[in-house]
Design a protein around this motif. Structure first.
Motif, PDB file in Angstrom:
ATOM      1  N   LYS A 103      35.902  51.019 108.579  1.00 30.14           N
ATOM      2  CA  LYS A 103      35.117  49.785 108.451  1.00 30.14           C
ATOM      3  C   LYS A 103      35.937  48.600 107.943  1.00 30.14           C
ATOM      4  N   HIS A 104      37.055  48.876 107.275  1.00 28.14           N
ATOM      5  CA  HIS A 104      37.996  47.863 106.753  1.00 28.14           C
ATOM      6  C   HIS A 104      37.499  47.130 105.500  1.00 28.14           C
ATOM      7  N   ALA A 105      36.201  47.093 105.269  1.00 29.05           N
ATOM      8  CA  ALA A 105      35.660  46.455 104.058  1.00 29.05           C
ATOM      9  C   ALA A 105      34.543  47.334 103.506  1.00 29.05           C
ATOM     10  N   ILE A 106      34.689  47.742 102.262  1.00 30.91           N
ATOM     11  CA  ILE A 106      33.710  48.627 101.617  1.00 30.91           C
ATOM     12  C   ILE A 106      33.170  47.941 100.372  1.00 30.91           C
ATOM     13  N   ARG A 107      31.848  48.019 100.178  1.00 34.49           N
ATOM     14  CA  ARG A 107      31.257  47.512  98.941  1.00 34.49           C
ATOM     15  C   ARG A 107      30.642  48.681  98.176  1.00 34.49           C
ATOM     16  N   LEU A 108      31.137  48.901  96.953  1.00 34.79           N
ATOM     17  CA  LEU A 108      30.618  49.954  96.083  1.00 34.79           C
ATOM     18  C   LEU A 108      29.589  49.348  95.141  1.00 34.79           C
ATOM     19  N   THR A 109      28.359  49.850  95.221  1.00 33.24           N
ATOM     20  CA  THR A 109      27.274  49.286  94.418  1.00 33.24           C
ATOM     21  C   THR A 109      27.060  50.087  93.142  1.00 33.24           C
ATOM     22  N   LYS A 110      26.335  49.484  92.228  1.00 33.15           N
ATOM     23  CA  LYS A 110      26.059  50.109  90.925  1.00 33.15           C
ATOM     24  C   LYS A 110      27.358  50.618  90.304  1.00 33.15           C
ATOM     25  N   TYR A 111      28.355  49.762  90.274  1.00 31.62           N
ATOM     26  CA  TYR A 111      29.689  50.222  89.909  1.00 31.62           C
ATOM     27  C   TYR A 111      29.881  50.181  88.398  1.00 31.62           C
ATOM     28  N   ASP A 112      29.615  51.311  87.775  1.00 33.52           N
ATOM     29  CA  ASP A 112      29.857  51.465  86.345  1.00 33.52           C
ATOM     30  C   ASP A 112      30.184  52.935  86.082  1.00 33.52           C
ATOM     31  N   TYR A 113      31.266  53.186  85.374  1.00 34.68           N
ATOM     32  CA  TYR A 113      31.699  54.563  85.070  1.00 34.68           C
ATOM     33  C   TYR A 113      31.829  55.393  86.353  1.00 34.68           C
ATOM     34  N   ARG A 114      32.349  54.774  87.388  1.00 34.42           N
ATOM     35  CA  ARG A 114      32.522  55.467  88.663  1.00 34.42           C
ATOM     36  C   ARG A 114      33.976  55.917  88.875  1.00 34.42           C
ATOM     37  N   LEU A 115      34.760  55.874  87.815  1.00 38.40           N
ATOM     38  CA  LEU A 115      36.142  56.322  87.902  1.00 38.40           C
ATOM     39  C   LEU A 115      36.426  57.288  86.766  1.00 38.40           C
ATOM     40  N   SER A 116      37.179  58.317  87.060  1.00 41.34           N
ATOM     41  CA  SER A 116      37.515  59.334  86.072  1.00 41.34           C
ATOM     42  C   SER A 116      38.176  58.728  84.842  1.00 41.34           C
ATOM     43  N   ASN A 117      37.920  59.314  83.702  1.00 41.63           N
ATOM     44  CA  ASN A 117      38.604  58.915  82.467  1.00 41.63           C
ATOM     45  C   ASN A 117      40.011  59.477  82.412  1.00 41.63           C
ATOM     46  N   LYS A 118      40.285  60.501  83.198  1.00 44.02           N
ATOM     47  CA  LYS A 118      41.580  61.181  83.147  1.00 44.02           C
ATOM     48  C   LYS A 118      42.381  60.833  84.402  1.00 44.02           C
ATOM     49  N   LEU A 119      43.353  59.950  84.229  1.00 40.99           N
ATOM     50  CA  LEU A 119      44.201  59.508  85.325  1.00 40.99           C
ATOM     51  C   LEU A 119      45.657  59.703  84.930  1.00 40.99           C
ATOM     52  N   ASP A 120      46.557  59.526  85.896  1.00 43.59           N
ATOM     53  CA  ASP A 120      47.966  59.597  85.518  1.00 43.59           C
ATOM     54  C   ASP A 120      48.328  58.378  84.667  1.00 43.59           C
ATOM     55  N   THR A 121      49.460  58.462  83.999  1.00 43.77           N
ATOM     56  CA  THR A 121      49.817  57.457  82.992  1.00 43.77           C
ATOM     57  C   THR A 121      49.899  56.051  83.567  1.00 43.77           C
ATOM     58  N   ASP A 122      50.481  55.875  84.749  1.00 44.13           N
ATOM     59  CA  ASP A 122      50.607  54.529  85.317  1.00 44.13           C
ATOM     60  C   ASP A 122      49.246  53.897  85.601  1.00 44.13           C
ATOM     61  N   LEU A 123      48.286  54.695  86.062  1.00 40.20           N
ATOM     62  CA  LEU A 123      46.950  54.151  86.313  1.00 40.20           C
ATOM     63  C   LEU A 123      46.228  53.839  85.009  1.00 40.20           C
ATOM     64  N   GLN A 124      46.431  54.658  83.984  1.00 40.02           N
ATOM     65  CA  GLN A 124      45.834  54.358  82.688  1.00 40.02           C
ATOM     66  C   GLN A 124      46.414  53.066  82.122  1.00 40.02           C
ATOM     67  N   LYS A 125      47.707  52.885  82.269  1.00 39.37           N
ATOM     68  CA  LYS A 125      48.331  51.660  81.765  1.00 39.37           C
ATOM     69  C   LYS A 125      47.841  50.441  82.543  1.00 39.37           C
ATOM     70  N   LEU A 126      47.563  50.626  83.827  1.00 36.40           N
ATOM     71  CA  LEU A 126      46.974  49.527  84.597  1.00 36.40           C
ATOM     72  C   LEU A 126      45.616  49.154  84.028  1.00 36.40           C
ATOM     73  N   ARG A 127      44.816  50.149  83.677  1.00 35.96           N
ATOM     74  CA  ARG A 127      43.543  49.881  83.003  1.00 35.96           C
ATOM     75  C   ARG A 127      43.753  48.974  81.783  1.00 35.96           C
ATOM     76  N   CYS A 128      44.768  49.293  81.017  1.00 41.28           N
ATOM     77  CA  CYS A 128      45.023  48.527  79.794  1.00 41.28           C
ATOM     78  C   CYS A 128      45.461  47.110  80.109  1.00 41.28           C
ATOM     79  N   ARG A 129      46.286  46.935  81.124  1.00 43.91           N
ATOM     80  CA  ARG A 129      46.709  45.578  81.483  1.00 43.91           C
ATOM     81  C   ARG A 129      45.514  44.726  81.902  1.00 43.91           C
ATOM     82  N   VAL A 130      44.583  45.355  82.614  1.00 38.29           N
ATOM     83  CA  VAL A 130      43.383  44.617  83.023  1.00 38.29           C
ATOM     84  C   VAL A 130      42.537  44.253  81.806  1.00 38.29           C
TER      85      VAL A 130
END
Length: 580
Positions: free
Chosen positions: A202-229
Motif C-alpha cells: 500500500k506504500h502508506a500505512i496509518r496505525l490508529t490508537k497508537y499507544d504502547y504498541r511497541l515492545s519495551n525490550k529492544l536492542d540497544t541502538d533502538l532504545q537509545k533512539l527512544r531516548c534521543r526522541v
C-alpha cells in the motif's frame, strides 16, 4: 600608719541556698524546653486520634539526602548511536510512509510519538508528523505544532529517521493511507511480519490508537533512539516553555529548593482505581457514576486495592510521608493536578503540614494563563516543565506522567524522584496512631529505600523502559583502573562491578526476555489477521480520530481480534493509559 581594713566575705555556707535555687531554675527551664519540643502526645501514646499527627516534627536527614544522591554524579545520560546504526539517508526506503494517530492525554501521546519514530526506523519508512488524539476524554483540539516544536523535532532526528510534516501526494492529492491496528508491545519482528507486507503493497500505512504498541525490550541502538526522541527531540513550543520557566523562577524566588507534587487525586483517577476513602454513600455514588465510563473494568475490592498499594495516597498521607522523610513545614510545594476530589476540605490536612502550597493558577496572572485554559494538554505541558525543573519530584501514582518524568530525571542526573511505596506505607498509615513519631518516620524511611530515584535502584530484570531507561544511562569509570577500550571488569568509585563501556543498568533484547513481549499475540508469531478499516469481519468497528463516538472513551474497550489478554493484563493496560 593605719592599714585599710579588709572587706568582709560572706561565709561559704551562705552561698549554697543561692546555687541550689539557680540549679533548680535551670532544671525547670530545661524540662519545659523538652516538653515544648517533644512530639505530640498522640505520638507517644497508642490509640490517640490520627488528627494529632498532622503537625509532626521534622525528621533528621541531611540536605543531601532530601534533595539529591551523592552517587548521582557517577552517572550520566548516554544516547548516541553506535557505528552500526546507519544514517537515515541510507536506511530509509522510497515509497514507505508511516502515519500514526496517538491516543490519550499529553504524556500517553508522548509515549506514542517516541515509539512511532522507532517503528518508522524498524520499517525503514518515512514518518509523517504524528496526529494527536483530539477526541478522547481530555478533548484537546491542539495539533502537534501547537504543543511541540515541529521544526526542531524534524531537524534533530534527521540522521535517524526521515520525517515530513504532511502525508505524501500522488497526482496532486494526498495519498489515502491503509489503516491498521497492531497488538500492544509489538516486537520488531512483529512489525516486520504484520506491518511491512502491507506497507510494501500500500506504500502508506496509518496505525490508529497508537499507544504502547511497541515492545519495551529492544536492542540497544533502538532504545537509545527512544531516548534521543524523548529527551532531546521533543521540545515544547516557546509560549509553553516560557511560562513554565517563569513559574520555576517564581518558585525559586520563594525558596532555594522546592518540591513538585503530582497529586493525582482527581475524581476520574479515584473512580478508575476503585478505591474508597471514607466518604460514605456520596463518595460511592459519585465515583461509581464516573466508573461506568469504562465498561471493561471489573468489580473492585477497595480494601484489597489499598493493601496491594494500588490506590493513590490521600493528600494528608502524602504530607505525612514527606514530613517523615524529613521535609520541614517551611518547604514550598508546587502541586500539579486537576480539580481535587473533595476540594479544599481534602487539601486542608496537606496545607496544614505544608502551608507554602502553590499551583500554576496561584503563580500565574490571568492574562498569562488564559491562552492555555481551553487546552488540557498545554496546561499539562506547563505542569510537566515545572515538575521537571523541581529539586524533588513526588508522584502519587505510576501513570504516564510519573514514568516519563522519572526516566527523564534519571537521564539528567538522577535528580530526587520520590515514588510512594504504597503497599508498605498502607500498614504504617493504618497503625501510625499506635507508634511514636520517631518510630513512624524511621519506618517510612526504611520502606522508601529503593523508591527515591537513586542510582541502581532497579534490580536486574525489573522495571520497564518508560520508567528506567537502562540503555541510556552510563556510569563513569575510574580511568586509572584500566586502559581505554578494555573489556575487563573493574570496580569503580561506587563499588559497583561492571564492564567498561556497558550501560549501568542491565539491557535485555527480545531473545533474552522471558517469553514473548506481545501480550496480545500469545504465540509470538505475529501471524494473526491484521485489523484494517477494509476488513469489517475482523471485529467490532474501529475507533479512529474521525469517530465522534470516541469522545468519552479514554480506554480501548473494543474486542479486537488481536486482543485476548487476561483480566490482569487488561487491568494494567487500562491503568497505564488512564493515569496520564
Amino acid at each position: 600608719m593605719g592599714y585599710p581594713r579588709r572587706r568582709a566575705h560572706p561565709r561559704r555556707g551562705a552561698l549554697l541556698p543561692a546555687v541550689a535555687a539557680l540549679l533548680l531554675l535551670f532544671l525547670a527551664v530545661s524540662l519545659l524546653s523538652i516538653a515544648i519540643s517533644a512530639p505530640p502526645l498522640a505520638d507517644r501514646h497508642p490509640g490517640i486520634s490520627r488528627r494529632s499527627l498532622r503537625h509532626p516534627p521534622t525528621s533528621r536527614w541531611t540536605a543531601r539526602d532530601l534533595w539529591g544522591s551523592e552517587l548521582a554524579s557517577n552517572f550520566y545520560g548516554c544516547s548516541h548511536s553506535s557505528g552500526k546504526f546507519l544514517d537515515s539517508s541510507v536506511a530509509t526506503q522510497p515509497d514507505r510512509y508511516l502515519l500514526i494517530v496517538t491516543s490519550g492525554g499529553l504524556n500517553q501521546q508522548r509515549t506514542g510519538i517516541v515509539d512511532a519514530v522507532v517503528a518508522a526506523r524498524i520499517l525503514n519508512a518515512t514518518l509523517v508528523v504524528p496526529k494527536l488524539d483530539q477526541t478522547s476524554f481530555w478533548k484537546d483540539s491542539s495539533n502537534f505544532s501547537e504543543i511541540f516544536d515541529i521544526d526542531w523535532f524534524i531537524s534533530f532526528l534527521a540522521k535517524d529517521v526521515k520525517i515530513i510534516k504532511e502525508p505524501p501526494q500522488k497526482g496532486g492529492k494526498a495519498v489515502r493511507p491503509y489503516k491498521m491496528r497492531i497488538p500492544r508491545k509489538c516486537t520488531p519482528q512483529c512489525y516486520l511480519k504484520r506491518v511491512l507486507p502491507a506497507l510494501l503493497k500500500k506504500h502508506a500505512i496509518r496505525l490508529t490508537k497508537y499507544d504502547y504498541r511497541l515492545s519495551n525490550k529492544l536492542d540497544t541502538d533502538l532504545q537509545k533512539l527512544r531516548c534521543r526522541v524523548n529527551y532531546h527531540a521533543l521540545r515544547f513550543t516557546d509560549p509553553i516553555k516560557e511560562l513554565g520557566k517563569r513559574l520555576i523562577q517564581r518558585m525559586r524566588e520563594k525558596s532555594r529548593y522546592f518540591i513538585a507534587l503530582h497529586l493525582r487525586f482527581e475524581s476520574d483517577m479515584l473512580a478508575f482505581s476503585g478505591c474508597y476513602y471514607g466518604g460514605g454513600e456520596k463518595e460511592r455514588r459519585d465515583l461509581g457514576a464516573i466508573r461506568k465510563r469504562w465498561k471493561t473494568l471489573h468489580t473492585s475490592n477497595p480494601e484489597k486495592g489499598r493493601r496491594q498499594g494500588r490506590c493513590p495516597l490521600t493528600p494528608e498521607e502524602v504530607g505525612l510521608l514527606l514530613r517523615a522523610l524529613g521535609y520541614g513545614s517551611n518547604v514550598h510545594i508546587y502541586a500539579a493536578s486537576g480539580e481535587i476530589y473533595g476540594g479544599e476540605e481534602t487539601l486542608a490536612p496537606l496545607k496544614a503540614l505544608f502551608p507554602n502550597y502553590h499551583t500554576k493558577e496561584s503563580l500565574s496572572s490571568k492574562d498569562e494563563l488564559t491562552p492555555f485554559l481551553a487546552h488540557s494538554s498545554r496546561m499539562a505541558a506547563i505542569d510537566f516543565i515545572v515538575c521537571d525543573g523541581s529539586d524533588a519530584f513526588v508522584t502519587n501514582n505510576n501513570g504516564n506522567m510519573a514514568k516519563i518524568l522519572a526516566e527523564r530525571r534519571r537521564y539528567f542526573g538522577h535528580r530526587r524522584t520520590i515514588r510512594p511505596n504504597a503497599k508498605q506505607l498502607y500498614h504504617l498509615f493504618t497503625n501510625r496512631g499506635n507508634m511514636s513519631w520517631d518510630k513512624f518516620s524511621s519506618q517510612v524511611r526504611k520502606v522508601q529505600k529503593g523508591f527515591m530515584g537513586d542510582p541502581m535502584e532497579v534490580k536486574p530484570g525489573r522495571g520497564e523502559f518508560h520508567a528506567y531507561p537502562a540503555a541510556c544511562i552510563c556510569e563513569k569509570t575510574d580511568e586509572n583502573k584500566s586502559s581505554p577500550g578494555s573489556n575487563q571488569e573493574i570496580v569503580n568509585r561506587t563499588g559497583i562491578r561492571k564492564a567498561i563501556g556497558e550501560p549501568a543498568y542491565p539491557v535485555y533484547t527480545d531473545e533474552e526476555a522471558d517469553g514473548s513481549d506481545t501480550e496480545d499475540d500469545p504465540t509470538g508469531t505475529g501471524e494473526e489477521e491484521m485489523i484494517t478499516e477494509e476488513d469489517p469481519a475482523a471485529g467490532e468497528e474501529m475507533v479512529t480520530e474521525d469517530d465522534p463516538t470516541a469522545t468519552e472513551e479514554v480506554i480501548d474497550t473494543e474486542a479486537e481480534a488481536d486482543d485476548d489478554s487476561s483480566v490482569r493484563q487488561e487491568g494494567s493496560e487500562l491503568e497505564e493509559i488512564l493515569s496520564d
